[in-house]
Design an enzyme around this catalytic site. Structure first.
Site, PDB file in Angstrom:
ATOM      1  CG  ASP A 145     -99.598  62.164  22.713  1.00 31.74           C
ATOM      2  OD1 ASP A 145     -99.870  61.421  21.755  1.00 31.74           O
ATOM      3  OD2 ASP A 145     -99.793  63.400  22.714  1.00 31.74           O
ATOM      4  NE  ARG A 146     -92.151  58.856  25.613  1.00 32.15           N
ATOM      5  CZ  ARG A 146     -90.982  59.073  25.036  1.00 32.15           C
ATOM      6  NH1 ARG A 146     -90.241  58.059  24.630  1.00 32.15           N
ATOM      7  NH2 ARG A 146     -90.571  60.308  24.830  1.00 32.15           N
TER       8      ARG A 146
END
Length: 326
Positions: A145-146
């Protein structure tokens, strides 16, 4: 070496004797080097490719003398533009690269995130990588995930990509994450074995859902490493790799990842809140406190076990220091 330009379409090909018996998608990939095999599979499935005037499947075996017509079809966006972004390289060999991805960096280009991605940085530093994932995901075998930091592996070529992807699919990789949780798990060790599927109302979120068409099995082991008042440092060992798995499973235990806005309801925390429970002292952490600390895989050529480790990042360490002073 720069990638070859896309060929001019439409085009007609005649299968030569050397290509007799090849899969249609493999034959086209060899004849049209500017197009990836995955893209050509989509073109075949869409009907843009015919063999002797007939639609065929990507697995169709071509024969010597057959005529293959490739009609014009829409090409995807170009791959990520190379950008001179510094990378923390943990390991590099002829097959793969292991990178310590910082929080806030998107892995590959997507709507709203066309620049500053890991893929753009990889394109600048390494040029040509595997293309199995398509033009927008060169070398990308798995993702984080970012706002999750830590270890991610990248394939330099297609053989390595297939080998690594099979390890993730067969669950022979070993992944270890560290999380700071808001709330303390009841047990020192726990296992959450709950299926994860699409959220019934939000496209951004996932949900624990049994007996739903989108649900897939998901299992995570948790070990509490340290209790820090109303918070904890938790080791997370996911056996499966579902989207948002660790975040969702910890929220299921009523101990969401600290600063996980999606599942915990807050996006940042101050030093004062961590030290004394009162606001003030400046923001210490402004992203989910989740870090991919260790990843073990088999090296694609030697088959030796490799383990890559990324130290806990400064923002999470600062949060832990505040908690220990509290």
């Amino acid at each position: 070496m720069p990638a070859p330009p896309p060929p001019e379409l439409p085009t007609d090909l005649i299968v030569d004797e050397a290509a007799h018996g090849a899969r249609l998608d493999a034959y086209l990939a060899a004849q049209l080097p500017g197009l990836s095999r995955s893209l050509l599979r989509k073109a075949i499935d869409s009907g843009a490719v015919t063999v002797d005037g007939q639609r065929r499947k990507p697995s169709f075996r071509v024969e010597h003398g057959q005529s293959v017509h490739v009609d014009a079809f829409e090409l995807p966006h170009e791959g990520p533009a190379p950008q001179a972004i510094d990378l923390d390289i943990l390991h590099e060999d002829d097959d793969l690269i292991a990178v310590n991805k910082p929080a806030g960096m998107v892995v590959h280009p997507a709507k709203g995130h066309w620049e500053g991605t890991l893929a753009s940085a990889l394109a600048f530093h390494f040029g040509q990588l595997s293309d199995i994932g398509g033009a927008a995901r060169p070398g990308i075998v798995h993702r984080l995930d970012r706002d999750t930091s830590g270890v991610i592996v990248v394939a330099k070529h297609n053989r390595a990509h297939e080998h690594l992807a099979a390890q993730f699919h067969d669950r022979t990789t070993e992944k270890r994450y560290l999380a700071i949780t808001q709330g303390v798990p009841d047990r020192d060790e726990d296992v959450v074995d709950r299926p994860i599927g699409d959220h019934p109302h939000s496209r951004e979120k996932k949900a624990i859902r049994a007996d739903h068409p989108s649900s897939r099995e998901a299992l995570t082991r948790f070990n509490v490493l340290e209790r820090l008042g109303g918070f904890a440092l938790v080791e997370c060992l996911p056996k499966t790799g579902r989207t948002h798995q660790i975040r969702l499973h910890l929220a299921h235990l009523h101990c969401p990842v600290l600063c996980d806005k999606l599942y915990g309801g807050r996006s940042q925390v101050t030093a004062g809140e961590l030290e004394s429970g009162a606001a003030g002292g400046g923001v210490v952490l402004a992203r989910q406190a989740l870090h991919a600390a260790d990843l073990s895989i088999f090296q694609p050529t030697s088959d030796h076990r490799l383990t890559f480790r990324a130290a806990i990042p400064q923002d999470m360490q600062a949060a832990l220091d505040c908690l220990k002073r509290g």
